[in-house]
Design a protein around this motif. Structure first.
Motif, PDB file in Angstrom:
ATOM      1  N   GLN A  42       8.439  38.823  48.836  1.00 20.69           N
ATOM      2  CA  GLN A  42       8.127  37.409  49.041  1.00 20.69           C
ATOM      3  C   GLN A  42       7.539  36.791  47.774  1.00 20.69           C
ATOM      4  O   GLN A  42       7.883  35.670  47.399  1.00 20.69           O
ATOM      5  CB  GLN A  42       7.156  37.236  50.203  1.00 20.69           C
ATOM      6  N   LEU A  43       6.664  37.524  47.105  1.00 22.32           N
ATOM      7  CA  LEU A  43       6.074  37.029  45.866  1.00 22.32           C
ATOM      8  C   LEU A  43       7.141  36.862  44.786  1.00 22.32           C
ATOM      9  O   LEU A  43       7.159  35.853  44.073  1.00 22.32           O
ATOM     10  CB  LEU A  43       4.981  37.980  45.378  1.00 22.32           C
ATOM     11  N   ALA A  44       8.055  37.806  44.703  1.00 24.72           N
ATOM     12  CA  ALA A  44       9.130  37.709  43.712  1.00 24.72           C
ATOM     13  C   ALA A  44      10.027  36.506  44.000  1.00 24.72           C
ATOM     14  O   ALA A  44      10.416  35.776  43.082  1.00 24.72           O
ATOM     15  CB  ALA A  44       9.954  38.993  43.703  1.00 24.72           C
ATOM     16  N   GLN A  45      10.341  36.277  45.269  1.00 26.08           N
ATOM     17  CA  GLN A  45      11.165  35.119  45.625  1.00 26.08           C
ATOM     18  C   GLN A  45      10.429  33.822  45.328  1.00 26.08           C
ATOM     19  O   GLN A  45      11.017  32.853  44.843  1.00 26.08           O
ATOM     20  CB  GLN A  45      11.553  35.177  47.102  1.00 26.08           C
ATOM     21  N   TRP A  46       9.143  33.792  45.616  1.00 29.38           N
ATOM     22  CA  TRP A  46       8.347  32.597  45.366  1.00 29.38           C
ATOM     23  C   TRP A  46       8.296  32.294  43.871  1.00 29.38           C
ATOM     24  O   TRP A  46       8.453  31.149  43.455  1.00 29.38           O
ATOM     25  CB  TRP A  46       6.943  32.799  45.932  1.00 29.38           C
ATOM     26  N   GLN A  47       8.090  33.325  43.055  1.00 30.42           N
ATOM     27  CA  GLN A  47       8.035  33.130  41.613  1.00 30.42           C
ATOM     28  C   GLN A  47       9.394  32.724  41.051  1.00 30.42           C
ATOM     29  O   GLN A  47       9.477  31.992  40.070  1.00 30.42           O
ATOM     30  CB  GLN A  47       7.535  34.392  40.920  1.00 30.42           C
ATOM     31  N   LYS A  48      10.454  33.186  41.677  1.00 32.59           N
ATOM     32  CA  LYS A  48      11.802  32.843  41.221  1.00 32.59           C
ATOM     33  C   LYS A  48      12.097  31.361  41.452  1.00 32.59           C
ATOM     34  O   LYS A  48      12.731  30.711  40.623  1.00 32.59           O
ATOM     35  CB  LYS A  48      12.820  33.703  41.967  1.00 32.59           C
ATOM     36  N   THR A  49      11.630  30.822  42.555  1.00 26.80           N
ATOM     37  CA  THR A  49      11.913  29.423  42.880  1.00 26.80           C
ATOM     38  C   THR A  49      10.845  28.463  42.368  1.00 26.80           C
ATOM     39  O   THR A  49      11.009  27.250  42.500  1.00 26.80           O
ATOM     40  CB  THR A  49      12.051  29.237  44.399  1.00 26.80           C
ATOM     41  N   LEU A  50       9.778  28.981  41.780  1.00 28.66           N
ATOM     42  CA  LEU A  50       8.682  28.125  41.323  1.00 28.66           C
ATOM     43  C   LEU A  50       9.120  27.068  40.308  1.00 28.66           C
ATOM     44  O   LEU A  50       8.773  25.894  40.467  1.00 28.66           O
ATOM     45  CB  LEU A  50       7.543  28.979  40.757  1.00 28.66           C
ATOM     46  N   PRO A  51       9.879  27.394  39.273  1.00 26.62           N
ATOM     47  CA  PRO A  51      10.271  26.346  38.311  1.00 26.62           C
ATOM     48  C   PRO A  51      11.108  25.235  38.953  1.00 26.62           C
ATOM     49  O   PRO A  51      10.942  24.064  38.620  1.00 26.62           O
ATOM     50  CB  PRO A  51      11.089  27.097  37.259  1.00 26.62           C
ATOM     51  N   GLN A  52      11.981  25.599  39.873  1.00 26.13           N
ATOM     52  CA  GLN A  52      12.794  24.585  40.545  1.00 26.13           C
ATOM     53  C   GLN A  52      11.913  23.659  41.374  1.00 26.13           C
ATOM     54  O   GLN A  52      12.082  22.437  41.351  1.00 26.13           O
ATOM     55  CB  GLN A  52      13.827  25.243  41.455  1.00 26.13           C
ATOM     56  N   ARG A  53      10.974  24.247  42.100  1.00 21.41           N
ATOM     57  CA  ARG A  53      10.085  23.425  42.922  1.00 21.41           C
ATOM     58  C   ARG A  53       9.181  22.572  42.052  1.00 21.41           C
ATOM     59  O   ARG A  53       8.905  21.416  42.379  1.00 21.41           O
ATOM     60  CB  ARG A  53       9.245  24.306  43.850  1.00 21.41           C
ATOM     61  N   ARG A  54       8.720  23.127  40.940  1.00 22.60           N
ATOM     62  CA  ARG A  54       7.846  22.366  40.052  1.00 22.60           C
ATOM     63  C   ARG A  54       8.589  21.156  39.496  1.00 22.60           C
ATOM     64  O   ARG A  54       8.064  20.041  39.489  1.00 22.60           O
ATOM     65  CB  ARG A  54       7.350  23.248  38.912  1.00 22.60           C
ATOM     66  N   THR A  55       9.826  21.363  39.067  1.00 22.84           N
ATOM     67  CA  THR A  55      10.629  20.261  38.544  1.00 22.84           C
ATOM     68  C   THR A  55      10.868  19.216  39.624  1.00 22.84           C
ATOM     69  O   THR A  55      10.731  18.013  39.384  1.00 22.84           O
ATOM     70  CB  THR A  55      11.981  20.791  38.021  1.00 22.84           C
ATOM     71  N   ARG A  56      11.203  19.673  40.802  1.00 20.68           N
ATOM     72  CA  ARG A  56      11.453  18.747  41.908  1.00 20.68           C
ATOM     73  C   ARG A  56      10.183  17.975  42.270  1.00 20.68           C
ATOM     74  O   ARG A  56      10.235  16.772  42.532  1.00 20.68           O
ATOM     75  CB  ARG A  56      11.963  19.528  43.124  1.00 20.68           C
ATOM     76  N   ASN A  57       9.049  18.652  42.264  1.00 17.29           N
ATOM     77  CA  ASN A  57       7.786  17.981  42.574  1.00 17.29           C
ATOM     78  C   ASN A  57       7.435  16.949  41.504  1.00 17.29           C
ATOM     79  O   ASN A  57       6.946  15.860  41.822  1.00 17.29           O
ATOM     80  CB  ASN A  57       6.653  19.000  42.708  1.00 17.29           C
ATOM     81  N   ILE A  58       7.675  17.284  40.249  1.00 16.68           N
ATOM     82  CA  ILE A  58       7.393  16.336  39.167  1.00 16.68           C
ATOM     83  C   ILE A  58       8.291  15.112  39.290  1.00 16.68           C
ATOM     84  O   ILE A  58       7.828  13.972  39.159  1.00 16.68           O
ATOM     85  CB  ILE A  58       7.559  17.023  37.793  1.00 16.68           C
ATOM     86  N   MET A  59       9.564  15.334  39.562  1.00 11.13           N
ATOM     87  CA  MET A  59      10.494  14.211  39.703  1.00 11.13           C
ATOM     88  C   MET A  59      10.110  13.332  40.900  1.00 11.13           C
ATOM     89  O   MET A  59      10.163  12.106  40.817  1.00 11.13           O
ATOM     90  CB  MET A  59      11.932  14.714  39.856  1.00 11.13           C
ATOM     91  N   THR A  60       9.715  13.953  41.987  1.00 11.74           N
ATOM     92  CA  THR A  60       9.289  13.188  43.160  1.00 11.74           C
ATOM     93  C   THR A  60       8.041  12.379  42.841  1.00 11.74           C
ATOM     94  O   THR A  60       7.942  11.198  43.196  1.00 11.74           O
ATOM     95  CB  THR A  60       9.025  14.129  44.348  1.00 11.74           C
ATOM     96  N   GLY A  61       7.092  12.994  42.165  1.00 13.92           N
ATOM     97  CA  GLY A  61       5.867  12.289  41.790  1.00 13.92           C
ATOM     98  C   GLY A  61       6.141  11.119  40.863  1.00 13.92           C
ATOM     99  O   GLY A  61       5.566  10.038  41.023  1.00 13.92           O
ATOM    100  N   LEU A  62       7.027  11.329  39.892  1.00  8.75           N
ATOM    101  CA  LEU A  62       7.368  10.232  38.982  1.00  8.75           C
ATOM    102  C   LEU A  62       8.085   9.105  39.722  1.00  8.75           C
ATOM    103  O   LEU A  62       7.848   7.923  39.449  1.00  8.75           O
ATOM    104  CB  LEU A  62       8.239  10.750  37.838  1.00  8.75           C
ATOM    105  N   GLY A  63       8.940   9.468  40.653  1.00  5.96           N
ATOM    106  CA  GLY A  63       9.641   8.446  41.437  1.00  5.96           C
ATOM    107  C   GLY A  63       8.685   7.627  42.285  1.00  5.96           C
ATOM    108  O   GLY A  63       8.770   6.393  42.330  1.00  5.96           O
ATOM    109  N   ILE A  64       7.761   8.299  42.942  1.00  8.04           N
ATOM    110  CA  ILE A  64       6.779   7.590  43.769  1.00  8.04           C
ATOM    111  C   ILE A  64       5.878   6.732  42.885  1.00  8.04           C
ATOM    112  O   ILE A  64       5.564   5.584  43.222  1.00  8.04           O
ATOM    113  CB  ILE A  64       5.965   8.593  44.613  1.00  8.04           C
ATOM    114  N   GLY A  65       5.471   7.273  41.740  1.00  5.91           N
ATOM    115  CA  GLY A  65       4.636   6.499  40.817  1.00  5.91           C
ATOM    116  C   GLY A  65       5.355   5.263  40.303  1.00  5.91           C
ATOM    117  O   GLY A  65       4.764   4.182  40.201  1.00  5.91           O
ATOM    118  N   ALA A  66       6.638   5.403  39.987  1.00  5.28           N
ATOM    119  CA  ALA A  66       7.413   4.252  39.516  1.00  5.28           C
ATOM    120  C   ALA A  66       7.528   3.196  40.613  1.00  5.28           C
ATOM    121  O   ALA A  66       7.423   1.992  40.343  1.00  5.28           O
ATOM    122  CB  ALA A  66       8.797   4.702  39.065  1.00  5.28           C
ATOM    123  N   LEU A  67       7.720   3.637  41.834  1.00  5.70           N
ATOM    124  CA  LEU A  67       7.804   2.699  42.952  1.00  5.70           C
ATOM    125  C   LEU A  67       6.483   1.954  43.139  1.00  5.70           C
ATOM    126  O   LEU A  67       6.466   0.731  43.330  1.00  5.70           O
ATOM    127  CB  LEU A  67       8.182   3.443  44.236  1.00  5.70           C
TER     128      LEU A  67
END
Length: 108
Positions: A42-67
């Motif tokens: 589970q830890l290995a899977q979580w670490q594998k998907t962490l960069p994707q989630r981080r990028t998605r979270n940053i994009m979502t935050g920027l979108g909400i901030g722009a709105l």
């Protein structure tokens, strides 16, 4: 000879790899080693998907901030426009009042 699927990476009959079964640790009795292995996977899977989630979270935050900034800016713009229109209306009233005074002064 071993049975098909027992230790073979591919099933000899249809060529598919065996899938991992989903288990519920609360229902099945698992050894501490199995639980530790599950946590590691589970830890290995979580670490594998962490960069994707981080990028998605940053994009979502920027979108909400722009709105939010767009709404905030539009609010300021509309309030400024409203004041401008109020000033124009006040000037128009004053001009009408001056015109009425001129008519009265030039009248009978």
């Amino acid at each position: 000879m071993a049975a098909p699927g027992a230790g073979d990476p591919l099933n000899a009959k249809n060529g598919n790899a065996p899938f991992a079964q989903r288990i519920d640790p609360s229902r099945e009795k698992l050894t501490p080693a199995q639980l530790q292995f599950m946590r590691q996977v589970q830890l290995a899977q979580w670490q594998k998907t962490l960069p994707q989630r981080r990028t998605r979270n940053i994009m979502t935050g920027l979108g909400i901030g722009a709105l939010v900034l767009a709404i905030y800016g539009y609010t300021f713009y509309s309030v400024a426009q409203e004041r401008f229109l109020d000033e124009l209306e006040d000037e128009a009233k004053a001009a009408r009042a001056r015109a009425l005074e001129r008519e009265r002064a030039s009248g009978p």
